[in-house]
Design a protein around this motif. Structure first.
Motif, mmCIF file in Angstrom:
data_model
loop_
_atom_site.group_PDB
_atom_site.id
_atom_site.type_symbol
_atom_site.label_atom_id
_atom_site.label_comp_id
_atom_site.label_asym_id
_atom_site.label_seq_id
_atom_site.Cartn_x
_atom_site.Cartn_y
_atom_site.Cartn_z
ATOM 1 N N ALA A 74 37.933 41.631 34.040
ATOM 2 C CA ALA A 74 38.377 40.366 33.156
ATOM 3 C C ALA A 74 38.654 39.167 34.056
ATOM 4 C CB ALA A 74 39.444 40.988 32.167
ATOM 5 N N ASP A 75 38.250 38.066 33.611
ATOM 6 C CA ASP A 75 38.718 36.660 34.166
ATOM 7 C C ASP A 75 40.101 36.342 33.273
ATOM 8 O OD1 ASP A 75 36.724 36.107 35.747
ATOM 9 O OD2 ASP A 75 35.452 35.729 33.958
ATOM 10 N N THR A 76 41.107 36.209 34.198
ATOM 11 C CA THR A 76 42.371 35.694 33.568
ATOM 12 C C THR A 76 42.815 34.517 34.419
ATOM 13 O OG1 THR A 76 43.742 36.758 35.313
ATOM 14 C CG2 THR A 76 42.925 38.199 33.585
ATOM 15 N N ASP A 77 44.017 33.618 34.037
ATOM 16 C CA ASP A 77 44.307 32.733 34.469
ATOM 17 C C ASP A 77 45.086 32.739 35.748
ATOM 18 O OD1 ASP A 77 46.919 33.719 33.785
ATOM 19 O OD2 ASP A 77 47.404 32.575 32.076
ATOM 20 N N PHE A 78 45.140 34.129 36.243
ATOM 21 C CA PHE A 78 45.500 34.310 37.643
ATOM 22 C C PHE A 78 44.564 34.927 38.843
ATOM 23 C CE2 PHE A 78 46.797 37.934 35.079
ATOM 24 C CZ PHE A 78 46.215 39.109 36.167
ATOM 25 N N GLY A 79 43.370 35.130 38.189
ATOM 26 C CA GLY A 79 42.128 35.706 38.832
ATOM 27 C C GLY A 79 41.496 36.681 38.118
ATOM 28 N N ARG A 80 40.686 37.547 38.699
ATOM 29 C CA ARG A 80 39.823 38.301 38.109
ATOM 30 C C ARG A 80 40.655 39.941 38.166
ATOM 31 N NH1 ARG A 80 34.552 37.711 37.186
ATOM 32 N NH2 ARG A 80 33.796 39.427 38.179
ATOM 33 N N LEU A 81 40.452 40.525 37.126
ATOM 34 C CA LEU A 81 41.339 41.744 37.019
ATOM 35 C C LEU A 81 40.361 42.837 36.890
ATOM 36 C CD1 LEU A 81 44.260 43.221 36.960
ATOM 37 C CD2 LEU A 81 44.025 42.665 34.549
ATOM 38 N N GLY A 82 40.656 43.889 37.572
ATOM 39 C CA GLY A 82 39.594 44.923 37.338
ATOM 40 C C GLY A 82 40.619 46.267 36.926
ATOM 41 N N LEU A 83 40.235 47.206 36.340
ATOM 42 C CA LEU A 83 40.802 48.245 35.659
ATOM 43 C C LEU A 83 40.441 49.481 36.208
ATOM 44 C CD1 LEU A 83 40.836 46.904 32.072
ATOM 45 C CD2 LEU A 83 42.837 46.772 33.533
ATOM 46 N N LEU A 84 41.258 50.395 36.615
ATOM 47 C CA LEU A 84 40.877 51.836 37.072
ATOM 48 C C LEU A 84 41.866 52.546 36.349
ATOM 49 C CD1 LEU A 84 40.637 51.085 40.843
ATOM 50 C CD2 LEU A 84 38.793 51.688 39.189
ATOM 51 N N ILE A 85 41.380 53.954 36.074
ATOM 52 C CA ILE A 85 42.252 55.195 35.643
ATOM 53 C C ILE A 85 42.274 56.291 36.417
ATOM 54 C CG2 ILE A 85 42.558 56.725 33.619
ATOM 55 C CD1 ILE A 85 41.358 54.486 32.005
ATOM 56 N N CYS A 86 43.347 56.572 37.050
ATOM 57 C CA CYS A 86 43.424 58.206 37.538
ATOM 58 C C CYS A 86 42.243 58.651 38.406
ATOM 59 C CB CYS A 86 43.804 59.235 36.360
ATOM 60 S SG CYS A 86 44.794 60.545 36.985
ATOM 61 N N LEU A 101 32.009 43.388 42.078
ATOM 62 C CA LEU A 101 32.167 42.371 41.042
ATOM 63 C C LEU A 101 33.386 41.625 41.642
ATOM 64 C CD1 LEU A 101 32.221 45.008 38.150
ATOM 65 C CD2 LEU A 101 30.659 43.126 38.374
ATOM 66 N N ALA A 102 33.791 41.553 42.760
ATOM 67 C CA ALA A 102 34.604 40.786 43.323
ATOM 68 C C ALA A 102 36.047 40.457 42.398
ATOM 69 C CB ALA A 102 34.189 39.497 43.704
ATOM 70 N N PRO A 103 36.802 41.811 42.493
ATOM 71 C CA PRO A 103 38.143 41.408 41.622
ATOM 72 C C PRO A 103 39.186 40.821 42.719
ATOM 73 C CG PRO A 103 38.184 43.757 42.177
ATOM 74 C CD PRO A 103 36.437 43.122 42.557
ATOM 75 N N ASP A 104 40.081 40.044 42.007
ATOM 76 C CA ASP A 104 41.297 39.603 42.745
ATOM 77 C C ASP A 104 42.441 40.666 42.669
ATOM 78 O OD1 ASP A 104 40.304 36.916 43.400
ATOM 79 O OD2 ASP A 104 40.474 36.707 41.336
ATOM 80 N N VAL A 105 42.369 41.379 41.472
ATOM 81 C CA VAL A 105 43.378 42.328 41.354
ATOM 82 C C VAL A 105 42.889 43.686 40.804
ATOM 83 C CG1 VAL A 105 45.901 42.603 40.362
ATOM 84 C CG2 VAL A 105 45.264 40.582 40.995
ATOM 85 N N LEU A 106 43.427 44.850 41.156
ATOM 86 C CA LEU A 106 43.013 46.216 40.486
ATOM 87 C C LEU A 106 44.283 46.630 39.813
ATOM 88 C CD1 LEU A 106 40.926 47.665 43.322
ATOM 89 C CD2 LEU A 106 40.137 46.488 41.255
ATOM 90 N N ALA A 107 44.340 47.135 38.638
ATOM 91 C CA ALA A 107 45.339 47.626 37.910
ATOM 92 C C ALA A 107 45.217 49.081 37.731
ATOM 93 C CB ALA A 107 45.493 46.986 36.577
ATOM 94 N N PHE A 108 45.777 49.886 38.114
ATOM 95 C CA PHE A 108 45.499 51.334 38.385
ATOM 96 C C PHE A 108 46.630 52.072 37.387
ATOM 97 C CE2 PHE A 108 46.287 55.473 40.903
ATOM 98 C CZ PHE A 108 45.166 55.967 40.543
ATOM 99 N N SER A 109 46.173 52.830 36.517
ATOM 100 C CA SER A 109 46.926 53.484 35.516
ATOM 101 C C SER A 109 46.835 55.163 35.897
ATOM 102 C CB SER A 109 46.991 53.249 34.185
ATOM 103 O OG SER A 109 46.733 51.861 33.810
ATOM 104 N N SER A 110 47.861 55.905 36.076
ATOM 105 C CA SER A 110 47.278 57.204 36.514
ATOM 106 C C SER A 110 48.489 58.442 36.313
ATOM 107 C CB SER A 110 47.047 57.191 37.952
ATOM 108 O OG SER A 110 46.496 58.424 38.587
#
Length: 248
Positions: A74-86, A101-110
């Motif tokens: 997802a495009d956000t105001d701080f960069g492109r955020l990718g989502l990952l799960i466990c 997809l060239a994310p700037d940040v990966l958010a990993f919930s696990s």
């Protein structure tokens, strides 16, 4: 049934504090079937993206969980955020698709940590990795070259809060040493350089919002990690093709 009450509570919180929230949840998608999802809520409290876990475990599948179809950035105001799960962290095909997809940040919930796999994902995707795990499992923030920036291993503290700078780029040292030195000489404290150990690359960061790091790369003809490796692979393929022709 709790329905969307928790989602609505997080939406209100995000709206009130002008922040992004990643809300992991089991999301009902049809009668008897659900998805293991991460819902991204933006600063206005709106749902900005929904990611369904691409690789649920066998146990999840037996319980009616439907796999997602692919990565979400997802495009956000701080960069492109990718989502990952466990369990997603163990699949290289998903990693390659995410990297494309060239994310700037990966958010990993696990529910598990993943150990060195976290660094592998950060390095391959050239993205900050925010590891959010349950309970006393380690919490980690990794840099886009796979470097460990912050870790929380205490049973007394189960959260971690640190600033990150997405105005950055990962470079390989090959052919860049002198160019980086010249850039830092010109811009001084506006630029930082963070080495990633012994893997031959580093993260170049701009501390000035009015100085995009991409402009520095262009000005001094500094190759990024991706560009360097793409050029290396291309030159190898050319050499092989040339050698093949000469043999014929």
């Amino acid at each position: 049934m709790r329905g969307n009450r928790i989602l609505h509570a997080f939406q209100e919180y995000a709206r009130k504090h002008r922040m992004y929230i990643v809300y992991p949840t089991n999301r009902m998608i049809s009668d008897g079937h659900n998805a293991n999802s991460s819902i991204l809520i933006d600063r206005d409290g709106d749902v900005a993206a929904v990611y369904d876990k691409v690789y649920p475990t066998v146990c999840e599948l037996e319980q009616g969980v439907i796999p997602g179809t692919g990565p979400v950035v997802a495009d956000t105001d701080f960069g492109r955020l990718g989502l990952l799960i466990c369990f997603d962290l163990n699949f290289w095909d998903l990693q390659e698709k995410m990297a494309a997809l060239a994310p700037d940040v990966l958010a990993f919930s696990s529910y598990y940590h993943g150990d060195f796999m976290q660094q592998a994902w950060a390095h391959r995707c050239q993205a900050y990795f925010l590891g959010s795990t349950v309970g006393s499992l380690g919490k980690d923030i990794l840099g886009p070259a796979g470097e460990v920036l912050y870790q929380e291993r205490s049973n007394c503290r189960r959260s971690i809060t640190r600033p990150i700078n997405t105005n950055c780029a990962v470079i390989h040292w090959g052919f860049n040493v002198q160019k980086v030195a010249e850039a830092r000489l010109k811009y001084g404290r506006k630029l930082d350089l963070r080495n990633s150990g012994t893997c031959g690359c580093a993260t170049l960061l701009s501390n000035d919002p009015d100085l995009p790091v991409r402009d520095v790369l262009k000005e001094f003809e500094i190759e990024t990690w991706r560009e360097y490796y793409a050029r290396s692979a291309s030159e190898c393929h050319k050499k092989l093709d040339s050698n093949k022709i000469n043999k014929e």
